[in-house]
Design a protein around this motif. Structure first.
Motif, mmCIF file in Angstrom:
data_model
loop_
_atom_site.group_PDB
_atom_site.id
_atom_site.type_symbol
_atom_site.label_atom_id
_atom_site.label_comp_id
_atom_site.label_asym_id
_atom_site.label_seq_id
_atom_site.Cartn_x
_atom_site.Cartn_y
_atom_site.Cartn_z
ATOM 1 N N THR A 26 12.192 -6.829 18.029
ATOM 2 C CA THR A 26 11.918 -5.450 18.430
ATOM 3 C C THR A 26 10.447 -5.281 18.793
ATOM 4 O O THR A 26 10.101 -4.605 19.780
ATOM 5 C CB THR A 26 12.313 -4.478 17.307
ATOM 6 O OG1 THR A 26 13.704 -4.621 17.028
ATOM 7 C CG2 THR A 26 12.038 -3.034 17.702
ATOM 8 N N SER A 64 9.041 -4.185 22.395
ATOM 9 C CA SER A 64 8.085 -3.092 22.567
ATOM 10 C C SER A 64 6.872 -3.563 23.362
ATOM 11 O O SER A 64 6.377 -2.857 24.251
ATOM 12 C CB SER A 64 7.660 -2.571 21.194
ATOM 13 O OG SER A 64 6.662 -1.588 21.320
ATOM 14 N N LEU A 82 15.249 -6.831 22.897
ATOM 15 C CA LEU A 82 15.829 -5.769 22.080
ATOM 16 C C LEU A 82 17.329 -5.987 21.866
ATOM 17 O O LEU A 82 17.858 -5.689 20.792
ATOM 18 C CB LEU A 82 15.551 -4.412 22.729
ATOM 19 C CG LEU A 82 14.058 -4.050 22.730
ATOM 20 C CD1 LEU A 82 13.767 -2.961 23.748
ATOM 21 C CD2 LEU A 82 13.598 -3.636 21.339
ATOM 22 N N ALA A 93 17.581 -8.499 19.194
ATOM 23 C CA ALA A 93 17.349 -7.862 17.894
ATOM 24 C C ALA A 93 18.611 -7.193 17.382
ATOM 25 O O ALA A 93 18.972 -7.311 16.203
ATOM 26 C CB ALA A 93 16.212 -6.848 18.011
ATOM 27 N N ALA A 148 15.504 -0.899 16.819
ATOM 28 C CA ALA A 148 15.845 -1.702 17.998
ATOM 29 C C ALA A 148 16.606 -0.860 19.014
ATOM 30 O O ALA A 148 16.349 -0.926 20.222
ATOM 31 C CB ALA A 148 16.659 -2.924 17.590
ATOM 32 N N THR A 173 14.096 1.764 20.542
ATOM 33 C CA THR A 173 13.168 1.181 21.501
ATOM 34 C C THR A 173 13.893 0.791 22.782
ATOM 35 O O THR A 173 13.381 0.983 23.892
ATOM 36 C CB THR A 173 12.466 -0.052 20.897
ATOM 37 O OG1 THR A 173 11.924 0.295 19.625
ATOM 38 C CG2 THR A 173 11.336 -0.526 21.791
ATOM 39 N N ARG A 174 15.094 0.236 22.641
ATOM 40 C CA ARG A 174 15.864 -0.092 23.851
ATOM 41 C C ARG A 174 16.183 1.169 24.642
ATOM 42 O O ARG A 174 16.182 1.158 25.885
ATOM 43 C CB ARG A 174 17.152 -0.838 23.487
ATOM 44 C CG ARG A 174 17.840 -1.429 24.716
ATOM 45 C CD ARG A 174 18.977 -2.367 24.352
ATOM 46 N NE ARG A 174 20.130 -1.665 23.787
ATOM 47 C CZ ARG A 174 21.299 -2.250 23.526
ATOM 48 N NH1 ARG A 174 21.441 -3.553 23.750
ATOM 49 N NH2 ARG A 174 22.300 -1.564 23.006
#
Length: 270
Positions: free
Chosen positions: A57, A61, A76, A79, A89, A92-93
């Protein structure tokens, strides 16, 4: 892209709205065919899986911030495959998917992240901004409030600023200004907050105040196209043709491909 003004303080360094937000490409950290640090952790225990998911992750990022969206999505997704219950994860994705305009998939990932960790303030803030950017402003406000009320939130000024921008979008300028001024109490030189405050005062016809806020931005950093365009229109309203022409030249020189410069060429000053 306009920045999501803002601000994401989860693992590694998530991108901060408003918004807004130019990213530059950079070479991959790991050569093709070599293993990333996360892949060197081969343990199969839940703790090991969580550690590997966190590392992937963080890598995702990092690649996101560099503008390498394809590799960010790959990291991601890895992850998530390692630990399907790791909420950051998904969150952020979702940010990456939002950036590349895969909005349905981004919304799905945000909702999954909240299903896994509904109290996480960064996820609530990020989802709120996603909703605000996609035409669901009133729904977004609840998520900003959840982030702000969480005593463990390390960057509440981010959610205050995003809430202010969202209230401004629905025309509630008084509430918008209140939230933005709260951001400035945390961070007096926050450029996005100063811009938002300038935009509000401009809408109210207080052009001297708008100029003051925008000038404060230009004293400490190179203004972006959005700031130059609002300052140009402010000077036009104040009747300073010399300043207006100077700003038009600066906008043409520095941001010839920007939407703001195209509006200048069309003469769309409002």
């Amino acid at each position: 892209m306009k920045a999501f003004w803002g601000m994401f303080a989860r693992v590694g360094a998530l991108v901060c709205l408003v918004v807004t937000l130019g990213m530059v490409s950079a070479p991959s950290v790991f050569a093709q065919g070599t293993a990333s640090p996360a892949d060197t952790l081969t343990g199969s225990s839940p703790k090991d899986a969580l550690t590997r998911a966190k590392l992937h992750t963080e890598l995702g990022s990092m690649y996101f911030q560099e503008g390498n969206f394809i590799v960010a999505l790959e990291e991601l997704t890895i992850a998530i495959s390692i630990n399907p219950n790791y909420a950051p994860a998904y969150s952020t994705r979702a940010l990456v998917l939002h950036q590349i305009r895969e909005l349905d998939s981004a919304g799905k990932d945000f909702r999954k992240a909240l299903e896994l960790d509904e109290r996480d303030p960064e996820i609530n803030n990020n989802y709120g901004w996603f909703l605000c950017e996609t035409g669901h402003e009133k729904e977004a406000l609840d998520y900003f409030q959840k982030a702000i009320r969480n005593p463990l939130y390390r960057t509440p000024e981010v959610a205050h600023l995003n809430a202010g921008a969202c209230y401004a979008k629905i025309g509630d300028l008084d509430t918008a200004e209140d939230y933005i001024r709260r951001t400035l109490r945390f961070s007096p030189d926050n450029a996005r907050a100063l811009y938002q405050l300038a935009a509000i005062t401009y809408k109210r016809g207080n052009y001297d105040a708008a100029r003051e806020h925008l000038t404060k931005i230009t004293r400490t950093r190179e203004p972006n196209a959005e700031t130059l365009w609002l300052l140009l229109r402010t000077e036009r309203r104040l009747g300073d043709r010399i300043a207006e022409n100077s700003l038009a030249a600066q906008l043409r020189r520095n941001y010839p491909d920007s939407p703001e410069y195209r509006e200048l060429l069309k003469g769309n000053f409002e």
